[in-house]
Scaffold this active site. Structure first.
Site, PDB file in Angstrom:
ATOM      1  N   ASP A  11      90.168  59.380  52.333  1.00 12.53           N
ATOM      2  CA  ASP A  11      89.649  58.029  52.045  1.00 12.53           C
ATOM      3  C   ASP A  11      90.517  57.225  51.080  1.00 12.53           C
ATOM      4  OD1 ASP A  11      89.318  59.321  49.643  1.00 12.53           O
ATOM      5  OD2 ASP A  11      87.132  59.239  49.624  1.00 12.53           O
ATOM      6  N   GLU A  48      87.153  53.920  47.925  1.00 10.30           N
ATOM      7  CA  GLU A  48      87.200  55.002  48.919  1.00 10.30           C
ATOM      8  C   GLU A  48      86.137  54.893  50.002  1.00 10.30           C
ATOM      9  OE1 GLU A  48      87.341  55.451  45.609  1.00 10.30           O
ATOM     10  OE2 GLU A  48      89.304  56.350  45.232  1.00 10.30           O
TER      11      GLU A  48
HETATM   12  C1  UD1 Z   1      94.104  57.891  44.062  1.00  7.21           C
HETATM   13  C2  UD1 Z   1      93.164  57.466  45.185  1.00  7.21           C
HETATM   14  C3  UD1 Z   1      91.823  58.157  45.027  1.00  7.21           C
HETATM   15  C4  UD1 Z   1      91.976  59.659  44.891  1.00  7.21           C
HETATM   16  C5  UD1 Z   1      92.957  59.971  43.780  1.00  7.21           C
HETATM   17  C6  UD1 Z   1      93.218  61.456  43.708  1.00  7.21           C
HETATM   18  C7  UD1 Z   1      93.249  55.176  46.077  1.00  7.21           C
HETATM   19  C8  UD1 Z   1      92.896  53.755  45.869  1.00  7.21           C
HETATM   20  N1  UD1 Z   1      92.925  56.023  45.091  1.00  7.21           N
HETATM   21  O1  UD1 Z   1      93.569  57.377  42.839  1.00  7.21           O
HETATM   22  O2  UD1 Z   1      91.025  57.883  46.160  1.00  7.21           O
HETATM   23  O3  UD1 Z   1      90.723  60.213  44.584  1.00  7.21           O
HETATM   24  O4  UD1 Z   1      94.198  59.300  44.028  1.00  7.21           O
HETATM   25  O5  UD1 Z   1      93.791  61.836  42.486  1.00  7.21           O
HETATM   26  O6  UD1 Z   1      93.824  55.515  47.084  1.00  7.21           O
HETATM   27  N2  UD1 Z   1     100.268  58.185  38.579  1.00  7.21           N
HETATM   28  C9  UD1 Z   1     101.431  58.790  38.156  1.00  7.21           C
HETATM   29  N3  UD1 Z   1     101.864  59.920  38.812  1.00  7.21           N
HETATM   30  C10 UD1 Z   1     101.185  60.483  39.835  1.00  7.21           C
HETATM   31  C11 UD1 Z   1      99.982  59.868  40.255  1.00  7.21           C
HETATM   32  C12 UD1 Z   1      99.552  58.720  39.621  1.00  7.21           C
HETATM   33  O7  UD1 Z   1     102.068  58.341  37.233  1.00  7.21           O
HETATM   34  O8  UD1 Z   1     101.625  61.500  40.373  1.00  7.21           O
HETATM   35  C13 UD1 Z   1      99.770  56.994  37.876  1.00  7.21           C
HETATM   36  C14 UD1 Z   1     100.571  55.719  38.207  1.00  7.21           C
HETATM   37  O9  UD1 Z   1     100.698  54.933  37.055  1.00  7.21           O
HETATM   38  C15 UD1 Z   1      99.671  55.020  39.219  1.00  7.21           C
HETATM   39  C16 UD1 Z   1      98.279  55.392  38.704  1.00  7.21           C
HETATM   40  O10 UD1 Z   1      98.421  56.725  38.243  1.00  7.21           O
HETATM   41  O11 UD1 Z   1      99.875  53.628  39.224  1.00  7.21           O
HETATM   42  C17 UD1 Z   1      97.186  55.277  39.715  1.00  7.21           C
HETATM   43  O12 UD1 Z   1      97.516  55.941  40.936  1.00  7.21           O
HETATM   44  P1  UD1 Z   1      96.773  55.517  42.309  1.00  7.21           P
HETATM   45  O13 UD1 Z   1      97.238  56.395  43.417  1.00  7.21           O
HETATM   46  O14 UD1 Z   1      96.881  54.054  42.520  1.00  7.21           O
HETATM   47  O15 UD1 Z   1      95.242  55.770  42.005  1.00  7.21           O
HETATM   48  P2  UD1 Z   1      94.499  57.113  41.574  1.00  7.21           P
HETATM   49  O16 UD1 Z   1      93.572  56.737  40.474  1.00  7.21           O
HETATM   50  O17 UD1 Z   1      95.471  58.202  41.386  1.00  7.21           O
END
Ligand code: UD1
Ligand code: UDP
Length: 393
Positions: free
Chosen positions: A101, A137
């Protein structure tokens, strides 16, 4: 007669998608005589995705490298959609496979639809019926359903939800969730527990495993949960908290204010999958707003208190091993304390149940794909074991 191989392109981008897609890719590759498998990572996550790729020894054919620090939903959607346009044009697969999702999931399904390529959706049919919870999601998953041609429902409840939305019965397969396949595969593999974590178990009689990251919990809800834990720790000197903190800087800001430097709180970077599962096995209880962990904890017999108002995974709540507690500070304090202080209440929740799978979801998914292309009979459905079905103490 020499039949043309079915070309399946798997697309995923975040940690949980990778964990759940890994067993499916392994099974697709076990059918290399009939199926040609390609792997595309969007890298919506970077470090947290690479950890899983390493653990499961997955080498993507394409890496769209879309992650940017502090990205928003527009950024991810835009980058994934355009990145996939090119890959799909070049590869022209017979089927695009997506999982779950996330924004990667929905956008990959959209890109495949625009390219007139059929979509298979792993973990289809989970619903809260509240489009803002979890956000985005719930709506991503509904949209993905309506862009998909094949629906792999983990449970009968998920299948029923799809039928109600007008999805044809013959396009739905109840397979179980490959999260349980991954869990069973993990149980067999060696791993290393960092000294800091080993210490958490040596220094404390009981350990609570905590994870948080939901967008709708950012701000006051997370502050309240962390404050509740501080109170719980004050009243329970034998208890420690292991908290692998999600990479999202918005989550880290909340943590820093309330939990940094608090005694018996062990803050760590996101753990590799194998040590994480091991910590869960050794934990006394789990406190989380995660989706995947709501599926894993019941399988390991760990009571799980869910930091949400609603869940798309009500099966474990019905079976008694999960409870929805929301994020209210007093409610969280009360619910965690009750499990710590009342052994009867704890034992009621601590039976292992597997409503989400039996370790053979990937097999069923691949057989369903073969059947869609006329190369096999449809797979027999996943049914939870009787004790899981009637578990309600
Ligand atoms: C995302 C998914 C969520 C899922 C989660 C699992 C969407 C909208 N959200 O949320 O459904 O439950 O992943 O963990 O698809 N970042 C890093 N390194 C990483 C990962 C993230 O630095 O390896 C930081 C970055 O600054 C990034 C932020 O986390 O901008 C948010 O990441 P994002 O994938 O947009 O949303 P999640 O909250 O991780
Ligand atoms: N997980 C992990 N390391 C951690 C925390 C979680 O490997 O430090 C695994 C966990 O076992 C589960 C998945 O990541 O399979 C859950 O991911 P997350 O909570 O980020 O996303 P969600 O399931 O809520 O989409």
């Amino acid at each position: 007669m020499d039949m043309k191989k079915i070309r399946v392109l798997c697309v995923f981008g975040t940690r949980p998608e990778a964990i759940k897609m890994a067993p499916v890719i392994r099974e697709l590759r076990a059918h290399a005589d009939e199926i040609e498998t390609r792997v595309v990572v969007t890298a919506q996550h970077r470090e947290m995705l690479d950890q899983v790729l390493d653990t499961f020894n997955l080498r993507p054919d394409y890496d769209l490298a879309v992650m940017r620090p502090g990205q928003d939903l527009f950024d991810v959607t835009d980058a994934v959609l355009h990145g996939l346009k090119e890959v799909l044009g070049r590869e022209r697969p017979d089927l695009v496979l997506v999982q779950g999702d996330t924004t990667t999931t929905f956008t990959a399904a959209l890109a495949a639809f625009y390219s007139r390529i059929p979509v298979g959706h792993v973990e289809a049919g989970l619903r809260t019926y509240n489009r803002y919870a979890p956000f985005p999601e719930e709506t991503n998953r509904v949209l993905t359903t309506h862009l998909s041609d094949l629906h792999f429902a983990p449970t009968e409840r998920a299948r029923d939800a799809l039928l109600k939305e007008g999805i044809a019965a013959e396009r739905i397969f109840v397979t179980g969730n490959p999260v349980i396949d991954a869990l069973f595969q993990a149980a067999e593999q060696p791993f290393q527990l960092e000294p800091e974590l080993a210490r958490a178990f040596q220094e404390n009689g009981r350990v609570i495993l905590l994870t948080t990251h939901r967008r709708e919990n950012l701000g006051k809800p997370l502050q309240d949960v962390y404050l509740a834990l501080r109170e719980v720790l004050l009243a329970h000197p034998d208890v420690g908290v292991v908290f692998p903190v999600h990479k999202n800087p918005a989550v880290r800001r909340e943590v820093a204010g309330v939990l940094t430097g608090v005694q018996r709180v062990y803050l760590t970077e996101p753990l590799d999958y194998l040590p994480f599962i091991n910590v869960m096995k050794r934990a006394y209880l789990v406190l989380t707003d995660s989706g995947g962990i709501q599926e894993e904890a019941p399988a390991l017999g760990k009571p799980v208190l869910v930091l949400r108002q609603v869940t798309e995974r009500p099966e474990a709540v019905a079976f008694g091993t999960a409870r929805l507690v929301g994020t209210d500070r007093y409610r969280v304090t009360e619910e965690v304390s009750r499990l710590l202080d009342d052994e009867g209440a704890y034992l009621k929740m601590a039976g292992a149940v597997n409503p989400y799978g039996d370790g053979r979801a990937a097999q069923r998914i691949v057989q369903a794909i073969l059947s869609y292309f006329g190369r096999a009979a449809a797979p027999a459905e996943f049914r939870p074991a009787a004790e899981a079905k009637y578990f309600s103490r």
